[in-house]
Design a protein around this motif. Sequence first.
Motif, PDB file in Angstrom:
ATOM      1  N   VAL A 122      -2.451 -10.111  -1.555  1.00  0.00           N
ATOM      2  CA  VAL A 122      -2.430 -11.308  -1.258  1.00  0.00           C
ATOM      3  C   VAL A 122      -3.406 -11.501  -0.418  1.00  0.00           C
ATOM      4  O   VAL A 122      -3.623 -12.678  -0.567  1.00  0.00           O
ATOM      5  CB  VAL A 122      -1.212 -11.884  -0.549  1.00  0.00           C
ATOM      6  CG1 VAL A 122       0.632 -12.101  -1.386  1.00  0.00           C
ATOM      7  CG2 VAL A 122      -0.619 -11.358   1.019  1.00  0.00           C
ATOM      8  N   GLU A 123      -4.156 -10.853  -0.044  1.00  0.00           N
ATOM      9  CA  GLU A 123      -5.016 -10.278   1.124  1.00  0.00           C
ATOM     10  C   GLU A 123      -6.685 -10.441   0.300  1.00  0.00           C
ATOM     11  O   GLU A 123      -7.338 -10.760   0.917  1.00  0.00           O
ATOM     12  CB  GLU A 123      -5.264  -9.570   2.254  1.00  0.00           C
ATOM     13  CG  GLU A 123      -4.398  -9.721   3.166  1.00  0.00           C
ATOM     14  CD  GLU A 123      -3.979 -10.988   4.180  1.00  0.00           C
ATOM     15  OE1 GLU A 123      -5.252 -11.732   3.903  1.00  0.00           O
ATOM     16  OE2 GLU A 123      -3.319 -11.730   4.360  1.00  0.00           O
ATOM     17  N   ASN A 124      -5.955 -10.054  -1.468  1.00  0.00           N
ATOM     18  CA  ASN A 124      -7.654  -9.757  -2.286  1.00  0.00           C
ATOM     19  C   ASN A 124      -7.972 -10.777  -2.168  1.00  0.00           C
ATOM     20  O   ASN A 124      -7.033 -12.043  -2.530  1.00  0.00           O
ATOM     21  CB  ASN A 124      -6.263  -8.575  -3.692  1.00  0.00           C
ATOM     22  CG  ASN A 124      -7.856  -8.125  -4.255  1.00  0.00           C
ATOM     23  OD1 ASN A 124      -9.066  -7.896  -3.842  1.00  0.00           O
ATOM     24  ND2 ASN A 124      -7.472  -8.070  -5.162  1.00  0.00           N
ATOM     25  N   GLY A 149      -2.048  -3.334  -1.024  1.00  0.00           N
ATOM     26  CA  GLY A 149      -2.968  -3.521   0.137  1.00  0.00           C
ATOM     27  C   GLY A 149      -2.631  -3.736   1.281  1.00  0.00           C
ATOM     28  O   GLY A 149      -1.475  -3.197   1.805  1.00  0.00           O
ATOM     29  N   VAL A 150      -3.034  -4.350   2.460  1.00  0.00           N
ATOM     30  CA  VAL A 150      -2.720  -4.762   3.166  1.00  0.00           C
ATOM     31  C   VAL A 150      -1.970  -5.570   4.136  1.00  0.00           C
ATOM     32  O   VAL A 150      -1.778  -5.977   5.116  1.00  0.00           O
ATOM     33  CB  VAL A 150      -3.827  -4.263   4.493  1.00  0.00           C
ATOM     34  CG1 VAL A 150      -4.898  -2.674   4.473  1.00  0.00           C
ATOM     35  CG2 VAL A 150      -4.859  -5.613   4.048  1.00  0.00           C
ATOM     36  N   GLU A 174       3.694   4.779  -0.182  1.00  0.00           N
ATOM     37  CA  GLU A 174       4.983   4.808   0.341  1.00  0.00           C
ATOM     38  C   GLU A 174       5.275   3.072   1.823  1.00  0.00           C
ATOM     39  O   GLU A 174       6.495   3.069   2.259  1.00  0.00           O
ATOM     40  CB  GLU A 174       5.215   6.157   1.790  1.00  0.00           C
ATOM     41  CG  GLU A 174       5.438   7.375   0.517  1.00  0.00           C
ATOM     42  CD  GLU A 174       6.871   7.072  -0.172  1.00  0.00           C
ATOM     43  OE1 GLU A 174       7.399   6.574   0.278  1.00  0.00           O
ATOM     44  OE2 GLU A 174       6.927   8.076  -0.808  1.00  0.00           O
ATOM     45  N   LYS A 175       4.084   3.013   2.071  1.00  0.00           N
ATOM     46  CA  LYS A 175       4.258   2.582   3.187  1.00  0.00           C
ATOM     47  C   LYS A 175       4.572   1.205   2.530  1.00  0.00           C
ATOM     48  O   LYS A 175       5.743  -0.168   3.149  1.00  0.00           O
ATOM     49  CB  LYS A 175       3.051   2.114   3.760  1.00  0.00           C
ATOM     50  CG  LYS A 175       2.960   0.749   4.890  1.00  0.00           C
ATOM     51  CD  LYS A 175       2.147   0.250   5.654  1.00  0.00           C
ATOM     52  CE  LYS A 175       1.234  -0.041   6.244  1.00  0.00           C
ATOM     53  NZ  LYS A 175       0.516  -0.197   8.277  1.00  0.00           N
ATOM     54  N   VAL A 313      -3.460   3.347   2.864  1.00  0.00           N
ATOM     55  CA  VAL A 313      -2.670   3.948   3.134  1.00  0.00           C
ATOM     56  C   VAL A 313      -2.643   4.187   2.119  1.00  0.00           C
ATOM     57  O   VAL A 313      -1.622   5.149   1.273  1.00  0.00           O
ATOM     58  CB  VAL A 313      -1.379   3.125   3.623  1.00  0.00           C
ATOM     59  CG1 VAL A 313      -0.780   3.302   4.611  1.00  0.00           C
ATOM     60  CG2 VAL A 313      -0.339   2.008   2.317  1.00  0.00           C
ATOM     61  N   ARG A 314      -3.944   3.429   0.627  1.00  0.00           N
ATOM     62  CA  ARG A 314      -3.754   4.010  -0.406  1.00  0.00           C
ATOM     63  C   ARG A 314      -4.451   5.355  -0.846  1.00  0.00           C
ATOM     64  O   ARG A 314      -3.717   6.464  -1.519  1.00  0.00           O
ATOM     65  CB  ARG A 314      -4.666   2.880  -1.449  1.00  0.00           C
ATOM     66  CG  ARG A 314      -4.219   1.468  -1.617  1.00  0.00           C
ATOM     67  CD  ARG A 314      -4.671   1.263  -1.875  1.00  0.00           C
ATOM     68  NE  ARG A 314      -5.920   0.438  -1.397  1.00  0.00           N
ATOM     69  CZ  ARG A 314      -7.532   0.393  -2.416  1.00  0.00           C
ATOM     70  NH1 ARG A 314      -6.923   0.910  -4.016  1.00  0.00           N
ATOM     71  NH2 ARG A 314      -8.211   0.241  -1.627  1.00  0.00           N
TER      72      ARG A 314
END
Length: 373
Positions: A122-124, A149-150, A174-175, A313-314
């Motif tokens: 949603v930050e993209n 993403g983040v 995983e996150k 994390v990607r």
Amino acid sequence: MKIGILTYSKANNFGAMMQALALKHTLEERYKADVYFVNYYSVLQENNDGLKLKICNMAQLVKQFIRMPFRKQIRTRIQKFTDFRSRYFVFSSKKMNEYTSQEELVEEFDIIIVGSDQVWNVENDGFTPVYYLPFKLKARKITYAASIGVSQVEKLKEYSVYMDDFFLLSTREEKAKKILEECTHKTVDVVLDPTLFVDSDFYDTLLKGYKCEYLAVKEKYMLAVFYGRKNLSKFRKSAEKLAQKFSLPLKIINVNFGAAAYASNLINDAGPLDFLSLIKNAECVCTNSFHNMAFALIYDRPFYVFEDNALDVRKVGILKTLKLQDRIVYGDDISSITKLDCDFKENKLILDHLKLQSFAFLDQIDRLGSIQI
């Protein structure tokens, strides 16, 4: 089985193009599915990727002014992406954006796959709620390797009611799995980015007959591709030092047409096939991009991933899983890099196991397609 893929298929971005094509190819070859891309292009994405920005504020006016000297190169770059889509992508007949009716467009499919790429981030810059399919459909909704993403739990929970309509959920990290399971209380699988399904032979078929204008015969060089404005200058300087360390010329593919585009010796108009050619033939690839890292691995090219921290994390996640943490450069410290080499045999055995897990997820989609609704 007729499948529609909803992803950033019209973004002028190397990774977006290749992940979309790889997923389409895998579904067609492995499951003999009839696969189309949902003909969606957000107005926001069109403005981000277009030659001429729609001026809505002073920041965009300044950005348009800075880009003016590169209009010819940007136009060439856009045309290369357009030509690639025209040759390899098949879109659904009806078009839509966020201001048109979307339900009618996707009703022609048995299954809609949202992903891969950062479609649920949603930050993209290119994000719109359409990627959560916020309407009822006869078609079954699936996510494949949808990256958040983040994005944090608090913002994602706004869309959790739409996530509940998905039959199967999967993500790349995983996150993200933990966050999405908290939002949905459903099982979320971790799967590979589809670019990693396909070996170099497939990508070489795309390059057949293509002559990259930036490659000389038997030329040795180091390649750098960095995304985003943060740390761009620092990462480029580190790549320059690394190239000097090994007495290699440095080729830099520029994807940021801000002030950084005014640096010398940049490749400003690279298209998808230029990316492939330049990665395939490089002595080493320096990047902060997931997909440039992935293609260096596919083509067995030495690579280093530049990170300011471990938040992405990607990239960091998959490198740790593949036991390739030594390929991460934090900050600008290149002192530990003493030779350019790669032997990814053991790492690719791990990758093969991950492929099997991902195919097991796709097998579920195939079984869903055989069940009458």
